[in-house]
Design a protein around this motif. Structure first.
Motif, short mmCIF file in Angstrom:
data_model
loop_
_atom_site.label_atom_id
_atom_site.label_comp_id
_atom_site.label_asym_id
_atom_site.label_seq_id
_atom_site.Cartn_x
_atom_site.Cartn_y
_atom_site.Cartn_z
N PHE A 166 8.48 -23.46 -22.19
CA PHE A 166 8.61 -23.74 -20.32
C PHE A 166 8.74 -25.20 -20.40
CE2 PHE A 166 7.64 -19.70 -19.58
CZ PHE A 166 7.51 -19.43 -18.46
N SER A 167 8.37 -26.13 -21.10
CA SER A 167 8.62 -27.64 -20.99
C SER A 167 8.47 -28.11 -22.32
CB SER A 167 7.40 -28.13 -20.19
OG SER A 167 5.95 -27.93 -20.78
N LEU A 168 8.73 -29.44 -22.40
CA LEU A 168 8.84 -30.12 -23.61
C LEU A 168 7.34 -30.44 -24.08
CD1 LEU A 168 11.77 -32.89 -23.18
CD2 LEU A 168 11.68 -30.43 -24.65
N LEU A 225 -0.99 -26.08 -20.52
CA LEU A 225 -0.94 -24.56 -20.36
C LEU A 225 -1.60 -24.18 -19.19
CD1 LEU A 225 -1.40 -22.97 -24.00
CD2 LEU A 225 0.51 -23.57 -22.55
N SER A 226 -2.09 -25.00 -18.37
CA SER A 226 -3.26 -25.01 -17.29
C SER A 226 -2.42 -23.99 -16.15
CB SER A 226 -3.91 -26.14 -16.69
OG SER A 226 -3.00 -26.97 -16.41
N ARG A 277 3.36 -30.24 -28.17
CA ARG A 277 2.04 -30.15 -28.53
C ARG A 277 1.54 -28.87 -29.33
NH1 ARG A 277 0.29 -31.84 -22.21
NH2 ARG A 277 1.20 -33.74 -22.47
N THR A 278 2.56 -28.02 -29.65
CA THR A 278 2.30 -26.77 -30.29
C THR A 278 2.75 -27.54 -31.79
OG1 THR A 278 2.96 -25.33 -28.75
CG2 THR A 278 3.10 -24.72 -30.94
N CYS A 279 3.78 -28.12 -31.90
CA CYS A 279 4.28 -28.89 -33.00
C CYS A 279 2.93 -29.77 -33.50
CB CYS A 279 5.24 -29.57 -33.04
SG CYS A 279 6.76 -28.62 -32.78
N PHE A 280 2.39 -30.55 -32.68
CA PHE A 280 1.10 -31.40 -33.03
C PHE A 280 -0.06 -30.58 -33.33
CE2 PHE A 280 -2.74 -33.69 -31.97
CZ PHE A 280 -2.49 -34.92 -32.73
#
Length: 211
Positions: free
Chosen positions: A94-96, A149-150, A101-104
């Motif tokens: 949905f967004s960068l 994700l909020s 943050r998933t990669c982090f």
């Protein structure tokens, strides 16, 4: 003659002369330090290092904590790796911010697994400075993914029925919604953050007690 004789005797048998040194010039004083020092006194006097460069020996219950950290980090690594592969393959994030943050969290999970595994192999707690850095990673990762994700999870939940209908006609869009995986990613991030926080507190408390 008697004086000359006494002088000759003194030359033949010289008396040893000793230098007397007073090793205790001051009277003994009582220790002015209190028996129990509070946390601030330890820090000011330099007796305590919050983040020592050496680790303490692992106790059995601390080993259980690090085992749980490894277990939860493996789960987090699996989820984040799967999501990253889907994002790279389909670009359906949905967004960068969600992707980055998933990669982090993927990096943080791998870092924690390596750190905890080395600690378990050597039966020693990791250095406090390294553990503090790990705690910063997990706190930043869990907070950032929750912030990202909020608002998106609510939007995804509303549009999930439309997406399921869309994937039946356009298979290339299949997997655009990862509600379960994203919730699990966020949940296990906070679980790991709590476990690392507990381990960091244990290192600090043990440093206080040993010093």
């Amino acid at each position: 003659m008697s004086q000359l004789r006494s002088q000759l005797q003194s030359l033949d048998n010289p008396r040893p002369r000793y230098l007397v040194i007073n090793t205790n010039p001051l009277p003994p004083q009582q220790n002015s330090l209190p028996r129990r020092l509070n946390f601030g006194t330890h820090i000011r006097m330099g007796h305590l290092s919050l983040f020592p460069l050496h680790g303490h020996r692992l106790t059995p219950w601390i080993s259980v904590v690090f085992s749980l950290i490894i277990f939860c980090s493996i789960i987090e690594l699996s989820i984040s790796a799967w999501l990253t592969s889907r994002f790279v393959a389909y670009h359906n994030y949905f967004s960068l911010a969600e992707r980055d943050r998933t990669c982090f969290l993927l990096f943080t999970s791998g870092w924690t697994i390596i750190l905890s595994s080395v600690s378990m192999c050597f039966s020693s707690c990791p250095p406090g400075s390294v553990l503090f850095l790990t705690w910063i990673f997990w706190t930043a990762g869990a907070t950032s993914i929750t912030t990202a994700l909020s608002g998106e999870l609510i939007h995804k939940l509303v549009t999930s029925s439309f997406n399921s209908l869309l994937t039946s006609y356009f298979p290339s869009t299949q997997g655009v919604v990862y509600l379960v995986q994203l919730n699990a990613l966020q949940g296990f991030a906070w679980v790991n953050e709590a476990l690392v926080t507990f381990a960091l507190l244990v290192v600090i408390i043990r440093s206080i007690l040993t010093d």
